[in-house]
Design a protein around this motif. Structure first.
Motif, mmCIF file in Angstrom:
data_model
loop_
_atom_site.group_PDB
_atom_site.id
_atom_site.type_symbol
_atom_site.label_atom_id
_atom_site.label_comp_id
_atom_site.label_asym_id
_atom_site.label_seq_id
_atom_site.Cartn_x
_atom_site.Cartn_y
_atom_site.Cartn_z
ATOM 1 N N ASN A 1 33.459 -69.732 -23.235
ATOM 2 C CA ASN A 1 33.260 -71.178 -23.133
ATOM 3 C C ASN A 1 33.424 -71.697 -21.711
ATOM 4 O O ASN A 1 33.441 -72.912 -21.483
ATOM 5 C CB ASN A 1 34.243 -71.911 -24.062
ATOM 6 N N GLY A 2 33.590 -70.777 -20.762
ATOM 7 C CA GLY A 2 33.757 -71.188 -19.373
ATOM 8 C C GLY A 2 35.154 -71.636 -19.019
ATOM 9 O O GLY A 2 35.372 -72.221 -17.959
ATOM 10 N N GLU A 3 36.129 -71.358 -19.909
ATOM 11 C CA GLU A 3 37.518 -71.739 -19.644
ATOM 12 C C GLU A 3 38.234 -70.620 -18.896
ATOM 13 O O GLU A 3 38.017 -69.432 -19.152
ATOM 14 C CB GLU A 3 38.253 -72.026 -20.961
ATOM 15 N N LEU A 4 39.107 -71.012 -17.980
ATOM 16 C CA LEU A 4 39.842 -70.046 -17.162
ATOM 17 C C LEU A 4 40.846 -69.272 -18.015
ATOM 18 O O LEU A 4 41.608 -69.847 -18.781
ATOM 19 C CB LEU A 4 40.576 -70.761 -16.031
ATOM 20 N N LEU A 5 40.844 -67.951 -17.861
ATOM 21 C CA LEU A 5 41.810 -67.084 -18.536
ATOM 22 C C LEU A 5 42.880 -66.658 -17.545
ATOM 23 O O LEU A 5 42.573 -66.298 -16.406
ATOM 24 C CB LEU A 5 41.112 -65.839 -19.090
ATOM 25 N N THR A 6 44.136 -66.680 -17.971
ATOM 26 C CA THR A 6 45.211 -66.233 -17.087
ATOM 27 C C THR A 6 46.349 -65.678 -17.929
ATOM 28 O O THR A 6 46.308 -65.707 -19.164
ATOM 29 C CB THR A 6 45.691 -67.366 -16.170
ATOM 30 N N GLY A 7 47.373 -65.141 -17.275
ATOM 31 C CA GLY A 7 48.480 -64.532 -18.009
ATOM 32 C C GLY A 7 48.025 -63.315 -18.795
ATOM 33 O O GLY A 7 48.473 -63.085 -19.915
#
Length: 292
Positions: free
Chosen positions: A220-226
């Motif tokens: 969805n174009g959302e930033l992934l982190t952790g």
């Protein structure tokens, strides 16, 4: 006091535990992409590096320079050829690569750091036998045919003695990703891979890779982190990580599996992205650690 003043105080307070935690720690930053061609971003990056050094960290800069190489090759009428994103590098092109990376680009970064009050020394992997290289064997799928890319290499060994000498002298090393092989030939090496190899050799606290995206994004174009290594494997399997991001992710995984505490993929198009990632709770990019 104004809201802006409160915000500044809040940011400074938030940064304190990170300054304390990372004092004396080594942080390797791969510098490339838009951050290297935009004048304002070049200046903000140099200021970030100087600030990190002044608060007690040991930043090491490894830089690329693809657009700058292309510009010079165009000026001399040399046609660039790429295979799977890698520049075919004959002897004449390698001479240009050494001139641009080891000279023009490297010295510009050093000068910018000096302008902002830092002390820096520029070098290539050939200096002090820092980077021992070997010719890259590139296979074309599905035939597994080996393609000769010329003077394109990969890291064989890192000798950290010259870096440690510079760090002890309170200098910021700025490294161009050129190595030398046992055959005495010079080799152009991907800057991400060089940064990762140096971070591993030094057991660095962090490896930071500047890119032209905000980090690793989901469908969805959302930033992934952790993220940890298990989650990364799942994202590769389901196709979330693919094509151009795969080499960078593989570099990040190799680093955290071999002694680097964390890898960060951040947006070099954002001013002061390095500081925001290192000194704030939320960060601005994708954080990857090892779950083992």
């Amino acid at each position: 006091m104004s809201n802006n003043t409160h915000n500044i105080a809040s940011v400074l307070t938030e940064s304190l535990p990170y300054i304390q935690k990372f004092q004396g720690k080594t942080i390797v930053i791969k510098y490339g992409g838009n951050a290297m061609v935009d004048e304002a971003l070049k200046s903000s990056f140099a200021r970030d590096i100087v600030l990190m050094k002044l608060v007690g960290m040991n930043p090491i800069v490894v830089h690329g320079g693809g657009p700058q190489i292309a510009k010079i090759l165009e000026k001399i009428g040399k046609q660039s050829q790429f295979i799977d994103g890698m520049r075919v590098t004959d002897a004449e092109t390698m001479d240009v690569v050494e001139m641009v990376l080891g000279g023009l680009v490297n010295k510009e970064i050093v000068n910018l750091i000096h302008q902002h009050g830092g002390h820096s020394i520029g070098l290539t992997g050939k200096d002090g036998s820092l980077i021992s290289a070997k010719k890259l064997k590139h296979y074309i799928e599905p035939t597994s045919e080996i393609i000769d890319l010329g003077h394109v290499g990969e890291v064989d060994k890192i000798d950290t003695s010259v870096i440690n000498l510079l760090l002890k002298g309170d200098f910021i090393p700025v490294i161009a990703p050129i190595g030398v092989g046992k055959d005495s030939f010079s080799y152009n090496i991907n800057a991400d891979l060089v940064a990762g190899a140096i971070a591993q050799a030094l057991n660095a606290e962090k490896l930071i890779l500047l890119t032209n995206t905000s980090g690793l994004l989901d469908a969805n174009g959302e930033l992934l982190t952790g993220l940890d290594t298990n989650i990364i494997d799942e994202l590769i399997e389901d196709g979330t990580i693919h094509s151009g991001m795969l080499p960078k992710i593989n570099c990040a995984l190799s680093a955290v599996k071999n002694g680097v505490k964390s890898t960060h993929i951040i947006d070099g198009r954002a001013a002061h992205a390095v500081l925001l990632e290192v000194f704030t709770d939320s960060g601005v990019g994708t954080l990857i650690t090892c779950n083992e």
